[in-house]
Design a protein around this motif. Structure first.
Motif, short mmCIF file in Angstrom:
data_model
loop_
_atom_site.label_atom_id
_atom_site.label_comp_id
_atom_site.label_asym_id
_atom_site.label_seq_id
_atom_site.Cartn_x
_atom_site.Cartn_y
_atom_site.Cartn_z
N LYS A 144 6.87 -4.62 -1.53
CA LYS A 144 6.46 -4.90 -0.15
C LYS A 144 6.05 -3.61 0.55
CE LYS A 144 7.97 -7.03 4.13
NZ LYS A 144 9.03 -7.70 4.86
N PHE A 145 6.83 -2.55 0.36
CA PHE A 145 6.49 -1.26 0.96
C PHE A 145 5.13 -0.78 0.48
CE2 PHE A 145 6.21 3.32 0.35
CZ PHE A 145 6.26 3.75 1.66
N GLU A 146 4.91 -0.84 -0.83
CA GLU A 146 3.65 -0.37 -1.39
C GLU A 146 2.46 -1.16 -0.85
OE1 GLU A 146 4.30 -0.51 -5.61
OE2 GLU A 146 5.62 1.24 -5.57
N GLU A 147 2.64 -2.48 -0.71
CA GLU A 147 1.56 -3.31 -0.16
C GLU A 147 1.28 -2.94 1.29
OE1 GLU A 147 3.06 -7.24 -0.84
OE2 GLU A 147 2.46 -7.23 -2.96
N GLU A 199 -2.04 -1.11 3.06
CA GLU A 199 -2.75 -1.68 4.21
C GLU A 199 -2.86 -0.64 5.32
OE1 GLU A 199 -4.99 -4.15 6.40
OE2 GLU A 199 -4.41 -4.45 4.32
N PHE A 200 -1.79 0.10 5.58
CA PHE A 200 -1.86 1.17 6.59
C PHE A 200 -2.89 2.21 6.19
CE2 PHE A 200 2.35 -0.18 8.20
CZ PHE A 200 2.08 -0.15 9.55
N GLY A 201 -2.92 2.56 4.91
CA GLY A 201 -3.91 3.52 4.43
C GLY A 201 -5.32 3.04 4.68
N HIS A 202 -5.56 1.76 4.43
CA HIS A 202 -6.88 1.17 4.66
C HIS A 202 -7.25 1.26 6.14
CE1 HIS A 202 -10.23 -1.62 4.40
NE2 HIS A 202 -9.68 -2.33 5.35
N SER A 242 -10.36 6.60 10.93
CA SER A 242 -10.91 7.94 10.79
C SER A 242 -12.43 7.91 10.79
CB SER A 242 -10.41 8.60 9.50
OG SER A 242 -9.03 8.83 9.58
N LEU A 243 -13.00 6.92 10.13
CA LEU A 243 -14.45 6.76 10.11
C LEU A 243 -14.98 6.44 11.51
CD1 LEU A 243 -17.08 6.63 8.48
CD2 LEU A 243 -16.58 4.24 8.03
#
Length: 75
Positions: A47-50, A54-57, A63-64
């Protein structure tokens, strides 16, 4: 509340350890507890990795957007 639960769990584990030293604990029962906790831990990691992905995305997209907005400020 979390601190209370942590202390309660530590107390229970201490009592289990004392009982194990006196041979009053069934190793099979402890193995079942270990298996359950390992499964729950794996679920939490997944769950954390998912959620982290999503936060990274979202951060990449923001940033863009920020980079594009900063181009406007220089004009």
């Amino acid at each position: 509340m979390v601190e209370f639960l942590k202390k309660a769990m530590d107390w229970v584990l201490e009592k289990e350890q004392e009982a194990a030293k006196k041979c009053h604990v069934n190793p099979a029962d402890i193995e079942k507890q270990i298996e359950i906790l390992e499964q729950k831990r794996a679920q939490l990691r997944k769950k954390f990795e998912e959620e982290d992905a999503e936060f990274g995305h979202v951060l990449s997209r923001l940033s863009l957007i920020k980079a594009n907005a900063m181009k406007c400020e220089t004009k």
